[in-house]
Design a protein around this motif. Sequence first.
Motif, short mmCIF file in Angstrom:
data_model
loop_
_atom_site.label_atom_id
_atom_site.label_comp_id
_atom_site.label_asym_id
_atom_site.label_seq_id
_atom_site.Cartn_x
_atom_site.Cartn_y
_atom_site.Cartn_z
N HIS A 209 35.77 39.90 46.54
CA HIS A 209 35.88 40.46 45.19
C HIS A 209 35.79 41.98 45.23
O HIS A 209 34.93 42.53 45.92
CB HIS A 209 34.75 39.94 44.29
CG HIS A 209 34.84 38.46 44.01
ND1 HIS A 209 34.03 37.83 43.11
CD2 HIS A 209 35.64 37.50 44.52
CE1 HIS A 209 34.33 36.53 43.07
NE2 HIS A 209 35.31 36.31 43.93
N GLU A 211 36.59 45.63 42.45
CA GLU A 211 36.82 46.00 41.06
C GLU A 211 38.28 45.77 40.67
O GLU A 211 38.58 45.28 39.58
CB GLU A 211 36.47 47.48 40.90
CG GLU A 211 35.73 47.78 39.62
CD GLU A 211 35.28 49.23 39.61
OE1 GLU A 211 34.23 49.51 40.23
OE2 GLU A 211 35.98 50.07 39.01
N PRO A 214 38.83 41.21 40.77
CA PRO A 214 37.54 40.52 40.60
C PRO A 214 37.56 39.06 41.01
O PRO A 214 36.51 38.47 41.26
CB PRO A 214 37.25 40.68 39.10
CG PRO A 214 38.50 41.17 38.47
CD PRO A 214 39.36 41.77 39.52
N GLU A 215 38.75 38.46 41.13
CA GLU A 215 38.84 37.05 41.54
C GLU A 215 38.92 36.89 43.06
O GLU A 215 38.86 35.77 43.57
CB GLU A 215 40.09 36.38 40.93
CG GLU A 215 40.22 36.55 39.42
CD GLU A 215 39.22 35.70 38.66
OE1 GLU A 215 39.07 34.51 39.03
OE2 GLU A 215 38.56 36.22 37.75
#
Length: 628
Positions: A209, A211, A214-215
């Motif tokens: 993960h 920024e 995020p996934e």
Amino acid sequence: MSNHPPVLNEDLTHNPGRRKLLAGSGAFGLAGFIGGGISIPSLALAKSVPGGSKLLGFDSIPASTADEVVLAEGYQADVLISWGEPLVDGAPAFDPNGKNSAADQEKQFGDNNDGMSFFAMEGGQDRGLMAINNEYVNEQYLFAHGDSKAHDLEDVKKSQAAHGVSVLEVRRSEGNQWEVVRPSRYNRRITANTPMRFSGPAAGDAALHTEADPEGMNVLGTFGNCANGKTPWGTYLTCEENFDTYFGTKEAYTLTAAQKRYTLNPAEPERNWPDFDPRFDVAKNPNEFNRHGWIVEIDPFTPDSVPVKRTALGRFKHENAAVTVAKSGELVVYMGDDERGEYIYKYVSKDKVDQANPAANKTLLDEGTLYVAIFDGDTNGTPLKGTGRWVALVQGQNGLTADKGFRTQADILVNTRGAADVVKATRMDRPEWIAVNPHDGRAYCTLTNNSKRGDENMPLNAANPRPNNVYGQIIRWDEKGDATAQAFSWDMFVLCGNPIAHPQGVNRGTPNITEQNTFNSPDGLGFDEAGRLWILTDGKYSNKGDYEGQGNNQMLVGDPQSGEIRRFMVGPKSCELTGITFTPDYKTMFVNVQHPGEEKDSHFPNNSPRPRSSVMMITRKDGGVLGA
Ligand code: FEO
Ligand code: CA
Ligand code: CA
Ligand code: CA
């Protein structure tokens, strides 16, 4: 296999005089019990293996220090493409003064071509696609200012654009010569900024993960693309090797154990991308580091396809991916981790390859078992052979439990080196390429060299038996059963060495090394259809001291049965020869001259003001099959 005796044993068997000398070699002080009772016999007393291989149809050539390609008699070499040549529609011409922009480089052939594969196209013998790795850049030649460090973001972007993979269409021009097709809808650049996705057990894991993602499912780019593999369903595997050298930070930063295990050195990145691109600043984006070091699958036949990082194959400094289909039908991928003391791995798919239904093969690189190799010595103490086992790197097995830091399979795949440490895999002398003999299924691996072998924290072992190993060796193993087996026997195809610098002792090498074919640091490796073993070197070619009489980096050909090795090609100054692939008729070979003039001593090719890595085409003047 009994009809393929190891070189050393063959010599013992067929030369009674040598047997006698070996038996008494202790008296000469040339045999020693070192490193856990491994006996190194007096290789110094060995004669060269007899010549006359039926497989090798050319005469060995002398070493060369010239700034040109030298080939066996009856062969010729031509350039297919060099760094910076236009590739994609609208690409500008190469500027020999380094003035092409980052945007230009995104459309031009990348730098430092390494592993590559030829894909035949439907409709005959005259068209194909090539996927070619562009491993890294030689900054001193890339930038107009001539410094080895980027001055600004534009420089970093140019460097990133020269990395990755180039896909190009080629067609037969005349005879066995080929040319790049321009324009072609297949011509494509994949760079350090191309969008790709993750698949397999580590896709979506928290360690991936960031920024920006995020996934943990999508990632930008591939770099450090060393060597390669090719799947039976016509896709290309590119292997991320020295990815650690692109990350750093100017901030005070405390490394995690896993980052240390992957040799992250934040204060001194080899390329100063983090100075201008925060994605590579580990203080700002610590998890970006975990998103590299994978094997990436590319479909060259679908130009807009999204490359896929296949996490089931583990994360380490991947050299190549030697793909084979087991007799029982599973896909097997052998892989080396190229660093001193690192390991050899094998991946076995859960399901079988379905040649009739390519779509059914899409999950083969996502669902399977990753193993790491343990090489044991021979139980009778015979040197240069032994047995081995594959240990599964599966969560909950073999001590890979939560208390050791492996709560999930993703933990094992992101920190594969750490998992292999737990199962006490055998530390090897820098595993580079692996190749599988199509005739008997034996796998061969180049162990390129290891100056630290024999140090306190890296003792000798049966498969890595020489201290301060400057020459390297090629080990091979025979699975007990088919390629899915969990046990194997192994022997040494060659211990490289130099009888000129070391007429006696272990640095002389095995009997198949002679004053005529002496070489160091085997790296690239490939079999042709007839079973000839093509060996490419990436070593020190000072031609002095340990390297006296070895000339520039070179390509040699070995006969797996007799062990005989002949020198076939020598490259220009301070290059490495790498990346071997053939057309389906084996009448054209493509081989890479990588980083010529690394020591600022080359004008390759064609008297170029800046030396340029180039893909070479090798053909026989009489149109015959290479090496035959
Ligand atoms: Fe890119 Fe291990 O060579
Ligand atoms: Ca290389
Ligand atoms: Ca290599
Ligand atoms: Ca190498």
